[in-house]
Motif scaffolding. Structure first.
Motif, PDB file in Angstrom:
ATOM      1  N   VAL A  25       0.843  -1.194   0.000  1.00 23.29           N
ATOM      2  CA  VAL A  25       0.000   0.000   0.000  1.00 23.29           C
ATOM      3  C   VAL A  25       0.880   1.247   0.000  1.00 23.29           C
ATOM      4  CG1 VAL A  25      -1.736   1.298   1.293  1.00 23.29           C
ATOM      5  CG2 VAL A  25      -1.854  -1.201   1.191  1.00 23.29           C
ATOM      6  N   CYS A  26       1.879   1.263   0.867  1.00 27.68           N
ATOM      7  CA  CYS A  26       2.829   2.370   0.939  1.00 27.68           C
ATOM      8  C   CYS A  26       4.072   1.903   1.674  1.00 27.68           C
ATOM      9  CB  CYS A  26       2.217   3.595   1.584  1.00 27.68           C
ATOM     10  SG  CYS A  26       1.458   3.292   3.174  1.00 27.68           S
ATOM     11  N   ALA A  27       5.122   2.685   1.545  1.00 26.65           N
ATOM     12  CA  ALA A  27       6.392   2.311   2.178  1.00 26.65           C
ATOM     13  C   ALA A  27       7.237   3.555   2.378  1.00 26.65           C
ATOM     14  CB  ALA A  27       7.136   1.303   1.311  1.00 26.65           C
ATOM     15  N   VAL A  28       8.237   3.406   3.226  1.00 22.86           N
ATOM     16  CA  VAL A  28       9.218   4.464   3.446  1.00 22.86           C
ATOM     17  C   VAL A  28      10.568   3.795   3.671  1.00 22.86           C
ATOM     18  CG1 VAL A  28       8.782   4.628   5.936  1.00 22.86           C
ATOM     19  CG2 VAL A  28       9.711   6.580   4.736  1.00 22.86           C
ATOM     20  N   GLN A  29      11.607   4.394   3.119  1.00 23.34           N
ATOM     21  CA  GLN A  29      12.967   3.909   3.333  1.00 23.34           C
ATOM     22  C   GLN A  29      13.786   5.026   3.961  1.00 23.34           C
ATOM     23  OE1 GLN A  29      14.587   2.632  -0.422  1.00 23.34           O
ATOM     24  NE2 GLN A  29      13.743   0.582  -0.202  1.00 23.34           N
ATOM     25  N   TYR A  30      14.515   4.674   5.010  1.00 27.62           N
ATOM     26  CA  TYR A  30      15.426   5.603   5.660  1.00 27.62           C
ATOM     27  C   TYR A  30      16.847   5.111   5.399  1.00 27.62           C
ATOM     28  CZ  TYR A  30      11.417   7.341   8.300  1.00 27.62           C
ATOM     29  OH  TYR A  30      10.212   7.883   8.672  1.00 27.62           O
ATOM     30  N   THR A  31      17.668   5.933   4.769  1.00 23.06           N
ATOM     31  CA  THR A  31      19.060   5.592   4.516  1.00 23.06           C
ATOM     32  C   THR A  31      19.935   6.452   5.415  1.00 23.06           C
ATOM     33  OG1 THR A  31      18.533   5.056   2.221  1.00 23.06           O
ATOM     34  CG2 THR A  31      20.852   5.404   2.754  1.00 23.06           C
ATOM     35  N   VAL A  32      20.847   5.802   6.138  1.00 27.49           N
ATOM     36  CA  VAL A  32      21.732   6.506   7.057  1.00 27.49           C
ATOM     37  C   VAL A  32      22.796   7.254   6.262  1.00 27.49           C
ATOM     38  CG1 VAL A  32      23.409   6.228   8.926  1.00 27.49           C
ATOM     39  CG2 VAL A  32      21.340   4.820   8.877  1.00 27.49           C
ATOM     40  N   ASN A  33      23.034   8.486   6.654  1.00 24.40           N
ATOM     41  CA  ASN A  33      24.077   9.306   6.042  1.00 24.40           C
ATOM     42  C   ASN A  33      24.934   9.840   7.183  1.00 24.40           C
ATOM     43  OD1 ASN A  33      25.508  11.632   5.057  1.00 24.40           O
ATOM     44  ND2 ASN A  33      24.179  11.586   3.267  1.00 24.40           N
ATOM     45  N   THR A  34      26.187   9.377   7.253  1.00 23.45           N
ATOM     46  CA  THR A  34      27.063   9.802   8.345  1.00 23.45           C
ATOM     47  C   THR A  34      27.810  11.087   8.014  1.00 23.45           C
ATOM     48  OG1 THR A  34      28.802   8.327   7.551  1.00 23.45           O
ATOM     49  CG2 THR A  34      27.352   7.491   9.291  1.00 23.45           C
ATOM     50  N   ALA A  35      27.524  11.661   6.867  1.00 20.55           N
ATOM     51  CA  ALA A  35      28.087  12.966   6.494  1.00 20.55           C
ATOM     52  C   ALA A  35      26.916  13.929   6.350  1.00 20.55           C
ATOM     53  CB  ALA A  35      28.872  12.861   5.195  1.00 20.55           C
ATOM     54  N   SER A  36      26.230  14.196   7.455  1.00 21.44           N
ATOM     55  CA  SER A  36      24.967  14.937   7.408  1.00 21.44           C
ATOM     56  C   SER A  36      25.115  16.349   6.874  1.00 21.44           C
ATOM     57  CB  SER A  36      24.314  14.966   8.786  1.00 21.44           C
ATOM     58  OG  SER A  36      25.127  15.675   9.695  1.00 21.44           O
ATOM     59  N   GLY A  37      26.329  16.852   6.786  1.00 22.82           N
ATOM     60  CA  GLY A  37      26.528  18.171   6.196  1.00 22.82           C
ATOM     61  C   GLY A  37      26.142  18.202   4.725  1.00 22.82           C
ATOM     62  N   ASP A  38      26.014  17.019   4.116  1.00 20.58           N
ATOM     63  CA  ASP A  38      25.616  16.912   2.713  1.00 20.58           C
ATOM     64  C   ASP A  38      24.104  17.068   2.527  1.00 20.58           C
ATOM     65  OD1 ASP A  38      28.256  16.289   2.240  1.00 20.58           O
ATOM     66  OD2 ASP A  38      27.906  14.131   2.086  1.00 20.58           O
ATOM     67  N   LEU A  39      23.345  17.053   3.604  1.00 22.55           N
ATOM     68  CA  LEU A  39      21.892  17.030   3.522  1.00 22.55           C
ATOM     69  C   LEU A  39      21.291  18.424   3.617  1.00 22.55           C
ATOM     70  CD1 LEU A  39      21.149  14.008   5.877  1.00 22.55           C
ATOM     71  CD2 LEU A  39      21.376  13.994   3.395  1.00 22.55           C
ATOM     72  N   THR A  40      20.157  18.584   2.956  1.00 19.32           N
ATOM     73  CA  THR A  40      19.350  19.788   3.091  1.00 19.32           C
ATOM     74  C   THR A  40      18.212  19.434   4.029  1.00 19.32           C
ATOM     75  OG1 THR A  40      19.885  20.428   0.841  1.00 19.32           O
ATOM     76  CG2 THR A  40      17.970  21.484   1.858  1.00 19.32           C
ATOM     77  N   MET A  41      18.117  20.106   5.150  1.00 19.56           N
ATOM     78  CA  MET A  41      17.120  19.755   6.157  1.00 19.56           C
ATOM     79  C   MET A  41      15.696  19.969   5.652  1.00 19.56           C
ATOM     80  SD  MET A  41      18.507  18.542   8.816  1.00 19.56           S
ATOM     81  CE  MET A  41      17.228  18.723  10.044  1.00 19.56           C
ATOM     82  N   TYR A 104      16.900  14.552   7.216  1.00 18.05           N
ATOM     83  CA  TYR A 104      16.991  14.970   8.612  1.00 18.05           C
ATOM     84  C   TYR A 104      18.436  14.817   9.062  1.00 18.05           C
ATOM     85  CZ  TYR A 104      12.057  13.837   8.145  1.00 18.05           C
ATOM     86  OH  TYR A 104      10.770  13.764   7.707  1.00 18.05           O
ATOM     87  N   ALA A 105      18.895  15.685   9.937  1.00 18.17           N
ATOM     88  CA  ALA A 105      20.266  15.583  10.444  1.00 18.17           C
ATOM     89  C   ALA A 105      20.336  16.057  11.888  1.00 18.17           C
ATOM     90  CB  ALA A 105      21.200  16.425   9.590  1.00 18.17           C
ATOM     91  N   SER A 106      21.248  15.448  12.627  1.00 18.53           N
ATOM     92  CA  SER A 106      21.538  15.854  13.995  1.00 18.53           C
ATOM     93  C   SER A 106      22.988  15.490  14.267  1.00 18.53           C
ATOM     94  CB  SER A 106      20.616  15.123  14.974  1.00 18.53           C
ATOM     95  OG  SER A 106      20.946  15.471  16.293  1.00 18.53           O
ATOM     96  N   ASN A 107      23.757  16.479  14.670  1.00 19.78           N
ATOM     97  CA  ASN A 107      25.192  16.297  14.881  1.00 19.78           C
ATOM     98  C   ASN A 107      25.811  15.776  13.584  1.00 19.78           C
ATOM     99  OD1 ASN A 107      25.008  17.226  17.551  1.00 19.78           O
ATOM    100  ND2 ASN A 107      24.440  15.189  18.247  1.00 19.78           N
ATOM    101  N   ALA A 108      26.511  14.647  13.615  1.00 19.50           N
ATOM    102  CA  ALA A 108      27.199  14.140  12.419  1.00 19.50           C
ATOM    103  C   ALA A 108      26.379  13.111  11.661  1.00 19.50           C
ATOM    104  CB  ALA A 108      28.538  13.530  12.818  1.00 19.50           C
ATOM    105  N   PHE A 109      25.170  12.817  12.126  1.00 16.83           N
ATOM    106  CA  PHE A 109      24.373  11.778  11.489  1.00 16.83           C
ATOM    107  C   PHE A 109      23.145  12.366  10.810  1.00 16.83           C
ATOM    108  CE2 PHE A 109      26.738   9.584  14.732  1.00 16.83           C
ATOM    109  CZ  PHE A 109      27.181   8.469  14.054  1.00 16.83           C
ATOM    110  N   GLY A 110      22.731  11.715   9.748  1.00 12.02           N
ATOM    111  CA  GLY A 110      21.537  12.149   9.049  1.00 12.02           C
ATOM    112  C   GLY A 110      20.780  10.955   8.505  1.00 12.02           C
ATOM    113  N   MET A 111      19.532  11.183   8.152  1.00 12.32           N
ATOM    114  CA  MET A 111      18.682  10.167   7.535  1.00 12.32           C
ATOM    115  C   MET A 111      18.064  10.768   6.289  1.00 12.32           C
ATOM    116  SD  MET A 111      18.804   7.508   9.544  1.00 12.32           S
ATOM    117  CE  MET A 111      17.409   6.460   9.587  1.00 12.32           C
TER     118      MET A 111
END
Length: 118
Positions: A25-41, A104-111
């Motif tokens: 019906v629906c799904a969500v995938q969360y991929t860990v990113n340990t370089a969260s500075g690469d993410l746009t919140m 999403y990011a917090s400290n050095a980790f992101g999703m």
């Protein structure tokens, strides 16, 4: 882009709401990113799944990096409240459409979150 491997960090988590144990019906995938500075919140939210499904259940598939060793898995096993087992379930969500992404990011980790809907 993934940063350097962090001890005890999974690679990806896939959560799927299937109908009658077969059709997704629906799904969500969360991929860990340990370089969260690469993410746009992104703003929180967007996790209300529709349509309502009779007798729902969630399928959760946890992916780990190739260097997650058997001794590490054995040590973690005693800390879990449920038993986890290998699966060959398809998590490509080929029958669903991409429905948006959020970071999403917090400290050095992101999703990085990818949403899928019918």
């Amino acid at each position: 882009m993934r940063g350097p491997r962090q001890e005890g960090v999974p690679e990806k988590v896939d959560i799927t709401l299937p109908r009658d144990f077969t059709e997704e019906v629906c799904a969500v995938q969360y991929t860990v990113n340990t370089a969260s500075g690469d993410l746009t919140m992104s703003r929180d939210g967007g996790v209300m799944w529709r349509p309502k499904v009779a007798n729902p259940y969630l399928r959760i598939v946890l992916f780990h990096t190739d260097d997650y060793t058997f001794p590490e898995r054995a040590a973690m096993s005693s800390k879990l409240k449920i038993n986890w087992s290998p699966t060959s379930d398809d998590t490509s969500h080929a029958t669903l459409k991409s429905a948006g992404n959020r970071d999403y990011a917090s400290n050095a980790f992101g999703m990085q979150r990818k949403d899928f809907a019918s």
